[in-house]
Write an enzyme that holds these catalytic residues in place. Structure first.
Site, short mmCIF file in Angstrom:
data_model
loop_
_atom_site.label_atom_id
_atom_site.label_comp_id
_atom_site.label_asym_id
_atom_site.label_seq_id
_atom_site.Cartn_x
_atom_site.Cartn_y
_atom_site.Cartn_z
NE ARG A 1 -2.29 1.34 1.37
CZ ARG A 1 -1.91 2.58 1.11
NH1 ARG A 1 -0.70 3.01 1.48
NH2 ARG A 1 -2.73 3.42 0.50
NE ARG B 1 3.96 5.03 2.30
CZ ARG B 1 2.98 5.86 1.95
NH1 ARG B 1 2.13 5.51 1.00
NH2 ARG B 1 2.85 7.05 2.53
CE LYS C 1 3.99 8.66 -1.97
NZ LYS C 1 2.60 8.51 -2.41
CE LYS D 1 4.56 4.55 -2.96
NZ LYS D 1 3.58 4.94 -4.00
CB CYS E 1 -6.34 5.34 -7.64
SG CYS E 1 -7.33 6.76 -8.16
CB CYS F 1 -9.20 8.85 -2.36
SG CYS F 1 -7.61 9.72 -2.37
CB CYS G 1 -5.95 13.29 -7.66
SG CYS G 1 -4.78 12.36 -6.64
CB CYS H 1 -2.39 5.83 -6.06
SG CYS H 1 -2.11 7.01 -4.72
#
Length: 568
Positions: free
Chosen positions: A77, A146, A216, A218, A437, A443, A482, A486
């Site tokens: 990424r 991120r 994480k 954001k 996603c 994934c 899921c 995302c």
């Protein structure tokens, strides 16, 4: 008696003992294995890569009936603050996807790029090549700040958009990890490669500390009339307060996050709350105070509870704000009354404000590839090679071509049409505002399909929308394989979330502006029944909506029980 150290999760010990995110990555890059160890795999995320395997291959068998070995590869990424990409950088990523990945390039829901199918043996070359274009994969993933999102609209002679874009870069630079591990592992010259972690020389990490963040983090920047980056889904957001043509300050929004686990009630999606108002010169210091509070008080025992939204809910916003004030060193005012009021996908031709034009091109689910008559990869390569314009990635997984001379408009339209790329007037609104996603096959967390099936769902929904005469209604649909969220499925008009093999939870009642959470309408809906389940609701919306009311607004106003009764 147990100590705090005893209660730390395995990931916390891993980070602390990793020699600032090195771990065994250098040595493992030298071996012949197609995969990384569990520890290296976790640390690799901070360098912008996930180890994955082709889940389609898992179903296949060898001639003797035994299962095939997993087909390992890496997702890489690229972190792109504000979605800003030059033509040269874009073309380089397209070349990399052909040369070292699976032949496709993906625009992410957070304005970055992803390459899939990169073999471990090609990982260093891939990351090094990206850095040669002056982009980076550092901190694109992992327990750090991120990619910093920002409205990508390239309006010129407009200080509001200029300032927001500049702030996205300033925040990205300020919160970049200081560790030299990234340089040492991926970027040193061949003669000077460091493969021995015993050579480790620590540097100070004044923001992140020795364990980095609990989870994480954001950040996002938007202005009220265009929340195209879903600011309320981020841990920390800055909503510009605009007076005239200038940003006078920002509302600081805290505690957003989309992930949830249905089997764990302690997890849930949350939209961010207004905490305070700050002037532009205060933004970096306030952001640092917020991040440090999360660093020092976020949950490091249970990663399911480690996002900042859970800390805020545990403490309450007043206590969280008070702690931020302590770290900042001064009291903070109440937030401004301003709220998000609109959203734009930026698709189609627009005046840029300086005599030039910009063009937003819809990339369905962000996947840049050539398939049949639709040759997006070749079309973009042709335009970028010929005209060399700057580009910007959007949070709806599409791309904007900037700085276009009006005299070139017809030629660019012709090139795109030759490659099967449709213009804004040829696309339905539900397709333009749809995102997904990747899910299968790459994934490892995905429960069922997302990207590969959403186009077909949109095809069928377009028929239903035409039947009800709703073509002019802006309906946003987000789909994930899921519950991790995302593609931000918990805030649009319609959210479709993978629940089991070929079954989904259907969410309703959010909006395209991303200012409200959806509610669960039905659980365990088979893939084949999704459109049939949604269609009657569209009919009710057509018959009962108020003037100017969106589909999500209608569902929210009507409520779950009434909707169920009406379609019974």
């Amino acid at each position: 008696m147990s100590t705090v150290e005893d209660k730390l999760s395995k990931t916390e010990h891993l980070k602390e003992e990793s020699h600032q995110l090195r771990g065994t990555i250098p040595e493992e890059l030298q071996n012949d294995s197609e995969e990384f160890s569990a520890g290296a795999k976790d640390l690799l995320k901070h360098h912008g890569s996930y180890l994955q395997d082709d889940r389609d291959v898992r179903k296949e068998k060898n001639p003797d009936g035994t299962k095939k070995a997993k087909a390992y590869s890496c997702m890489v990424r690229t972190r792109i603050p504000g979605g800003r990409v030059t033509a040269e950088q874009f073309l380089a990523e397209l070349d990399l996807c052909d040369r070292l990945a699976n032949g496709t390039l993906r625009i992410t829901t957070r304005q970055g790029f992803q390459l899939h199918g990169v073999l471990k043996s090609n990982l260093k070359e891939t990351i090094r090549a990206i850095n040669h274009t002056h982009l980076t994969t550092l901190a694109a993933c992992g327990d750090v700040n991120r990619n910093v999102m920002c409205c990508p609209a390239p309006y010129k002679n407009n200080p509001v958009h200029d300032q927001m874009q500049a702030l996205s870069q300033e925040l990205a630079d300020h919160f970049k990890p200081k560790t030299t591990a990234y340089f040492d592992i991926w970027l040193t010259d061949e003669d000077g490669e460091k493969t021995n972690v015993a050579d480790f020389q620590p540097v100070e990490e004044p923001i992140y500390g020795e364990r980095y963040l609990p989870r994480k983090f954001k950040m996002a920047i938007a202005e009220p009339t265009d929340n195209c980056i879903d600011i309320h889904a981020s841990d920390l957001g800055f909503l510009a307060i605009v007076e005239g043509d200038a940003i006078v300050g920002y509302n600081v929004l805290v505690g957003g996050g989309m992930g949830r686990t249905p089997s764990a009630e302690k997890t849930y999606p949350k939209i961010s709350e207004k905490m305070t108002y700050v002037t532009p010169d205060q933004v970096i210091a306030i952001a640092e105070a917020v991040v440090k509070v999360q660093r020092d008080f976020g949950n490091r025992e249970d990663r399911k509870q480690a996002r900042m939204k859970y800390l805020i809910d545990s403490w309450g916003l007043p206590k969280f704000k008070q702690k931020v004030e302590e770290y900042y060193g001064a009291s903070l005012p109440e937030p401004h009354a301003t709220e998000v009021t609109g959203v734009d996908d930026h698709i189609g031709w627009h005046e840029q404000g300086d005599g030039k034009l910009f063009l937003g091109i819809n990339i369905e689910n962000g996947r840049i590839k050539d398939e049949g008559e639709l040759r997006i990869k070749s079309g973009l390569r042709a335009v970028l090679t010929k005209y060399g314009m700057k580009t910007r990635n959007t949070a709806l997984q599409s791309v904007i071509l900037c700085d276009i001379d009006p005299a070139d408009k017809d030629d660019i339209n012709s090139i795109l049409a030759e490659h099967g790329i449709k213009g804004a007037d040829e696309l339905s609104l539900i397709r333009r505002y749809a995102i997904a996603c990747p899910a299968f096959p790459t994934c490892g967390l995905s429960i069922t399909e997302s990207e590969r099936v959403l186009p077909g769902i949109i095809d069928d929904l377009e028929v239903e929308i035409a039947k009800y005469g709703l073509e002019s209604s802006k309906i946003a649909i987000h789909m994930t394989g899921c519950p991790n969220g995302c593609a931000r499925p918990y805030t649009p008009d319609i959210g479709i979330v993978g629940r089991a093999a070929n079954k989904y939870t259907l969410f309703l009642g959010g909006n395209a502006e991303g200012t409200r959470l959806c509610f669960i309408y039905k659980d365990m809906v088979p893939h084949a029944d999704l459109v049939a389940t949604i269609s009657p609701l569209l009919g009710l919306y057509k018959a009962e909506r108020n003037e100017g009311e969106s589909f999500g607004d209608y569902c929210n106003r009507t409520g779950l029980e009434a909707l169920e009764a009406k379609v019974a």
